[in-house]
Design a protein around this motif. Structure first.
Motif, PDB file in Angstrom:
ATOM      1  N   CYS A 171       6.404 -13.217   1.767  1.00  0.00           N
ATOM      2  CA  CYS A 171       6.991 -12.612   0.574  1.00  0.00           C
ATOM      3  C   CYS A 171       6.478 -11.175   0.433  1.00  0.00           C
ATOM      4  O   CYS A 171       5.604 -10.735   1.166  1.00  0.00           O
ATOM      5  CB  CYS A 171       6.665 -13.426  -0.671  1.00  0.00           C
ATOM      6  SG  CYS A 171       4.965 -13.251  -1.244  1.00  0.00           S
ATOM      7  N   VAL A 172       7.029 -10.458  -0.532  1.00  0.00           N
ATOM      8  CA  VAL A 172       6.685  -9.044  -0.710  1.00  0.00           C
ATOM      9  C   VAL A 172       5.223  -8.869  -1.124  1.00  0.00           C
ATOM     10  O   VAL A 172       4.614  -7.814  -0.906  1.00  0.00           O
ATOM     11  CB  VAL A 172       7.677  -8.396  -1.698  1.00  0.00           C
ATOM     12  CG1 VAL A 172       7.414  -8.889  -3.116  1.00  0.00           C
ATOM     13  CG2 VAL A 172       7.629  -6.886  -1.638  1.00  0.00           C
ATOM     14  N   GLY A 173       4.649  -9.906  -1.713  1.00  0.00           N
ATOM     15  CA  GLY A 173       3.213  -9.969  -1.961  1.00  0.00           C
ATOM     16  C   GLY A 173       2.613  -8.750  -2.645  1.00  0.00           C
ATOM     17  O   GLY A 173       3.247  -8.155  -3.525  1.00  0.00           O
ATOM     18  N   PHE A 179       1.815 -11.027  -8.856  1.00  0.00           N
ATOM     19  CA  PHE A 179       1.379 -12.424  -8.818  1.00  0.00           C
ATOM     20  C   PHE A 179       0.649 -12.791  -7.523  1.00  0.00           C
ATOM     21  O   PHE A 179       0.067 -13.868  -7.428  1.00  0.00           O
ATOM     22  CB  PHE A 179       2.582 -13.364  -8.957  1.00  0.00           C
ATOM     23  CG  PHE A 179       3.359 -13.189 -10.238  1.00  0.00           C
ATOM     24  CD1 PHE A 179       2.728 -12.792 -11.416  1.00  0.00           C
ATOM     25  CD2 PHE A 179       4.726 -13.439 -10.277  1.00  0.00           C
ATOM     26  CE1 PHE A 179       3.451 -12.634 -12.597  1.00  0.00           C
ATOM     27  CE2 PHE A 179       5.453 -13.290 -11.449  1.00  0.00           C
ATOM     28  CZ  PHE A 179       4.823 -12.887 -12.618  1.00  0.00           C
ATOM     29  N   ALA A 180       0.720 -11.919  -6.538  1.00  0.00           N
ATOM     30  CA  ALA A 180       0.213 -12.275  -5.211  1.00  0.00           C
ATOM     31  C   ALA A 180      -1.279 -12.625  -5.262  1.00  0.00           C
ATOM     32  O   ALA A 180      -2.097 -11.835  -5.713  1.00  0.00           O
ATOM     33  CB  ALA A 180       0.448 -11.126  -4.237  1.00  0.00           C
ATOM     34  N   ALA A 213       3.537 -17.322   1.285  1.00  0.00           N
ATOM     35  CA  ALA A 213       3.983 -17.010  -0.072  1.00  0.00           C
ATOM     36  C   ALA A 213       2.750 -16.674  -0.904  1.00  0.00           C
ATOM     37  O   ALA A 213       1.731 -17.353  -0.810  1.00  0.00           O
ATOM     38  CB  ALA A 213       4.722 -18.198  -0.686  1.00  0.00           C
ATOM     39  N   GLY A 214       2.867 -15.644  -1.713  1.00  0.00           N
ATOM     40  CA  GLY A 214       1.701 -15.159  -2.441  1.00  0.00           C
ATOM     41  C   GLY A 214       1.285 -16.008  -3.630  1.00  0.00           C
ATOM     42  O   GLY A 214       0.168 -15.906  -4.113  1.00  0.00           O
ATOM     43  N   CYS A 215       2.187 -16.835  -4.108  1.00  0.00           N
ATOM     44  CA  CYS A 215       1.854 -17.666  -5.270  1.00  0.00           C
ATOM     45  C   CYS A 215       2.791 -18.869  -5.288  1.00  0.00           C
ATOM     46  O   CYS A 215       3.743 -18.920  -4.512  1.00  0.00           O
ATOM     47  CB  CYS A 215       1.965 -16.859  -6.562  1.00  0.00           C
ATOM     48  SG  CYS A 215       3.644 -16.693  -7.176  1.00  0.00           S
ATOM     49  N   ASP A 218       6.692 -19.235  -4.623  1.00  0.00           N
ATOM     50  CA  ASP A 218       7.169 -19.445  -3.252  1.00  0.00           C
ATOM     51  C   ASP A 218       8.497 -18.755  -2.945  1.00  0.00           C
ATOM     52  O   ASP A 218       9.474 -19.404  -2.558  1.00  0.00           O
ATOM     53  CB  ASP A 218       7.268 -20.959  -2.976  1.00  0.00           C
ATOM     54  CG  ASP A 218       7.353 -21.273  -1.475  1.00  0.00           C
ATOM     55  OD1 ASP A 218       7.335 -20.322  -0.669  1.00  0.00           O
ATOM     56  OD2 ASP A 218       7.433 -22.460  -1.128  1.00  0.00           O
TER      57      ASP A 218
HETATM   58  S1  SF4 Z   1       5.794 -15.830  -3.951  1.00  0.00           S
HETATM   59 FE1  SF4 Z   1       4.643 -15.168  -5.746  1.00  0.00          FE
HETATM   60  S2  SF4 Z   1       3.476 -13.429  -4.966  1.00  0.00           S
HETATM   61 FE2  SF4 Z   1       5.142 -13.713  -3.524  1.00  0.00          FE
HETATM   62  S3  SF4 Z   1       6.779 -12.389  -4.281  1.00  0.00           S
HETATM   63 FE3  SF4 Z   1       7.113 -14.431  -5.142  1.00  0.00          FE
HETATM   64  S4  SF4 Z   1       6.179 -14.344  -7.173  1.00  0.00           S
HETATM   65 FE4  SF4 Z   1       5.338 -12.641  -5.954  1.00  0.00          FE
END
Ligand code: SF4
Ligand code: SF4
Lengths: 422, 382
Positions: A171-173, A179-180, A213-215, A218
């Motif tokens: 993800c863009v993270g 939120f990452a 995924a950063g959080c 997902d």
């Molecule tokens: S998975 Fe979480 S950290 Fe990644 S882009 Fe989506 S909201 Fe942001």
């Protein structure tokens, strides 16, 4: 009259049209300097025929590859090659995308220039796995294409296909998301480069995907679309900015839209203060999503690993199963690299041909996979404990009983035990 | 503190080392730091919050107050290099050359000067690439994002349906929901042209999946030339394929086949296409985010709709009916599965007017995954 009356119908309407893209390519490619025919013209004819016949006209690809690589190129041929020689070959090249799908116009233009000369000029930004997809070229273009991509200022390499480590994505993270919980882009980059051999030379029972995924929101669908999902999480308390909460109180109904929708009921709001019983929070992200200015993941961050996610082919779909509740996610990511390598070795040995690791785990048991990866069983592994008593016990878990010795003396014996003669 | 310049240097050294080999290969993707706009480099990992300025325009604000605006435009995923070059022109004109793509195949332009937003949107519109597809979670207003999908007749060799054509027809019909944030919750759409599902069809709110309904035909000659008998036999999860070693071919127990097509993937001598019987099943209620309701698999609610190129009216109608019934009945923030479970599946069929048939009762007995007690979410207590 138009040669593509059916496809023409799909030029209408407000959403961007793939037919317009193919037609535009057919028209502009004509004038370009190139080593291939105007393949987009052939695509129009072929897809129009499919729309008429309601059947695909692409054939199984044989093995096509570039020097030193076993994967990354998907062979494709038309079964209408005689009538439509422009697409007699229509091989696809998967190009490993940069983490987070960030580009500069300079890099994109260079790729377009190469692809104009050496292929159809059609692309997917991006394919389902995450690669940049160069859609359709002839066999003899593959090697020069790969070489030219490698010679760019910022060289591009090809991705994975077949029974190998597929191109990971993330993800863009931290590049653009508050939120990452870990650096998805760097983790994705480092793990991709660490396993180039596994990525480029298919040798596994089947494909293996990792997504970052950063959080728990997902955004790369890792739980459903990867065998090994790395999803950011945290261990300490959600951070609350009380002043910002008060601001939100003027905009939204905090009780109804945030507190009442919390899946564990662990939040409370008295009209001026929001409190969270963090021991009962399951870090679902709902409240943080609703009030990003006021709430944030805690500081003790890392990732939860889920294993086995896959589509229904073949034995049914799996949403990744919890495997490691918490893993630190700092470069150089040795823990994850070691774990993946151990799991591959095990799966390579015990997995059946075309069996995803989730299916192997299901067949041989989660306990076995945990043992291989050196993970202790914890309550977090299950939604609830098993509801049948048919458990396996190792020899050293059993206790001695005299009466069995007595039976054995009378000639009764255990038959069919591993290693024992019948 | 992340030092992206250091990482970039490390990458350059790594590339230089690889180039010393006879054959420059296995060097991996270019490091992403090559492509990040300065404002992102400066605020990497230090974003504080985001808000939605209007549908399709996100504003992310960093701890130090810096902001970046992302303008999100729809894409058919299949893009011409000539369109990509036009995107590059726009990126040069408005974004110092920086752009990215999303996990749902939208294109995003990364802007630092707010006054560039509207001119860019106008240029994109003029090009035929409308802006939208975002959601404002705080306000509880959601637009429909792009539909993730597969290749279909454009490139795939096993599809039961087309992909791009159906997606285009559905997104045209639902276009107002892309342009405006007027849905009560997130609604993810997906399409896969066969059960391989190179897309998140199995975990989306509304999805379309291509299915075959007839067993493979055995082309003895093809099997002899192109297939290996043991792997072909083993490819069937229902043990419907038997080897006939003497004739060097196979036979199919048609009673046992459930038309997954795995045999054809393994053995080109067993095509199972039937234009009048291939078609689309509609699935609903899947989700993969962990917010509130647990991640869950999609469920079949319409067993089969025929292929109706070029615009698949049957599929489009059903998708629209499901979407609009849910949108009008659901509470704020309530995704399709949350709504369906609150009212009950009986009521789901009643309200959507979809017919419940015996095909919707599971009879695929190969695996009991769905009954497992393994945890399939990141939701748990420490
Ligand atoms: S998975 Fe979480 S950290 Fe990644 S882009 Fe989506 S909201 Fe942001
Ligand atoms: S993250 Fe989810 S579980 Fe935790 S407090 Fe917020 S809404 Fe409740």
């Amino acid at each position: 009259m138009s040669e593509t009356p059916l496809l023409d119908e799909l030029e209408k309407g407000p959403f961007p049209s793939f037919v317009k893209e193919i037609k535009k390519t057919a028209e502009l490619h004509e004038k370009a300097e190139k080593e291939v025919p105007v393949m987009a013209k052939g695509v129009l004819k072929q897809v129009e025929t499919s729309f008429r016949d309601k059947i695909t006209h692409w054939k199984h690809g044989g093995i096509v590859a570039v020097r030193g690589y076993g994967g990354g190129v998907i062979g494709r041929y038309s079964d209408l090659a005689e009538e439509i020689p422009e697409v007699a070959h229509f091989h696809t090249v998967r190009v490993n995308q940069p983490s987070g799908w960030f580009y500069t116009s300079k890099a994109l233009r260079e790729i377009c220039d190469i692809w104009e000369r050496r292929g159809s000029g059609l692309t997917n930004f991006h394919g389902s796995t995450g690669d940049m997809v160069l859609l359709g070229t002839f066999t003899e273009q593959l090697q020069p294409l790969r070489d030219e991509l490698a010679e760019l200022d910022t060289p591009f390499d090809i991705g994975g296909s077949g029974g190998d480590f597929r191109t990971p994505s993330c993800c863009v993270g931290p590049a653009r998301c508050e939120f990452a919980c870990y650096d998805t882009l760097e983790a994705c980059y480092q793990i991709t480069t660490e396993f180039q051999n596994e990525l480029h030379r298919p040798m596994f029972p089947y494909k293996f995907k990792i997504k970052f995924a950063g959080c728990p929101n997902d955004c790369v669908a890792s739980i459903a679309r990867s065998d090994f999902a790395v999803i950011g999480t945290w261990k300490d308390d959600i951070k609350i900015d009380s002043a910002a909460v008060k601001e939100y109180a003027g905009q939204i109904d905090i009780q109804a839209e945030v507190v009442d929708l919390c899946p564990t009921g662990c939040m409370s709001w008295d009209g001026s203060t929001l409190s969270i019983d963090n021991a009962n929070c399951v870090r679902c992200m709902h409240c943080i999503n609703k009030m990003p200015k006021a709430l944030a993941p805690g500081d003790e961050r890392g990732a939860t690993i889920l294993i086995g996610g896959k589509a229904p082919m073949l034995e049914g779909a799996i949403l990744g199963w919890l495997f490691v509740p918490f893993m630190e996610m700092e470069p150089p990511y040795d823990e994850i690299k070691d774990m993946v390598a151990e799991l591959w070795e095990w799966w390579d040995e015990y997995g059946k041909f075309r069996e995803r690791i989730g299916e192997t785990i299901w067949r041989l048991g989660m306990s076995e996979a945990l043992r291989v990866a050196g993970v202790d069983a914890v309550p977090q592994h299950v939604q609830e404990p098993r509801n049948n008593p048919f458990m396996y016990f190792a020899k050293d878990e059993l206790v001695h009983s005299d009466i069995v010795k007595e039976f054995e003396k009378r000639g009764l014996k255990l038959k069919g035990e591993a290693g024992e003669e019948d | 503190m992340v030092d992206l310049d250091q990482r970039l240097n490390d990458w350059k050294e790594f590339i230089a080392k690889r180039k010393e080999k006879d054959y420059f290969s296995d060097f991996g993707p270019p490091h992403y730091a090559n492509f990040l706009p300065p404002v992102i480099k400066k605020n990497y990992g230090k974003w504080k919050y985001h808000e939605i300025l209007k549908c399709g325009v996100l504003k992310h604000v960093a701890e130090n107050g810096d902001a970046i605006y992302s303008v999100r435009a729809a894409s058919p995923r299949l893009l011409s290099i000539y369109t990509l070059r036009e995107f590059c022109d726009l990126a040069d004109k408005y974004c110092d050359g920086f752009l990215r793509f999303t996990s749902r195949n939208n294109v995003e332009f990364l802007i630092t000067d707010e006054s560039n937003i509207d001119p860019l949107i106008n240029d994109l519109k003029a090009m035929g690439f409308p802006v939208g597809g975002t959601h404002d979670a705080t306000a509880g207003k959601y637009a429909l994002s792009n539909m993730v999908h597969t290749q279909g007749w454009v490139h795939c060799h096993t599809p039961a349906i087309d992909a791009s054509g159906i997606v285009k027809a559905v997104m045209d019909e639902l276009f107002e929901y892309f342009e405006e944030m007027k849905l009560p919750a997130l609604c993810r759409l997906a399409l896969a042209c066969c059960a391989n599902m190179c897309g998140a069809v199995h975990a989306s709110d509304i999805s379309i999946v291509g299915i075959h309904r007839t067993p493979p035909l055995v082309d003895d000659d093809g099997v002899r030339r192109m297939c290996e008998l043991p792997t072909t036999v083993a490819s069937c999860p229902n043990a419907a394929i038997k080897a006939k070693p003497k004739e060097k071919t196979v036979e199919v127990n048609v009673e046992k086949c459930m038309f997954c097509g795995n045999c054809y993937t393994m053995c080109p001598g067993m095509p199972l296409f039937d234009p009048e019987n291939d078609g689309a099943a509609i699935m609903v209620g899947g989700k993969l985010s962990n917010a509130r309701h647990l991640p869950t698999l999609s469920k079949v609610v319409v067993p089969w709709i025929p292929n109706e190129p070029p615009r698949w009216p049957g599929v489009v109608d059903v998708v629209k009916k499901i979407l609009e019934t849910w949108a009008s009945e659901a509470r704020k923030h309530e995704r399709l599965i949350e709504w369906a479970e609150r009212i009950g599946w009986e009521k789901f069929f009643e309200k959507t007017g979809l017919e419940f048939t015996q095909h919707l009762i599971d009879d695929y007995r190969v695996t009991p995954y769905q009954y497992t007690s393994y945890r399939a979410t990141t939701q748990f207590r420490w």
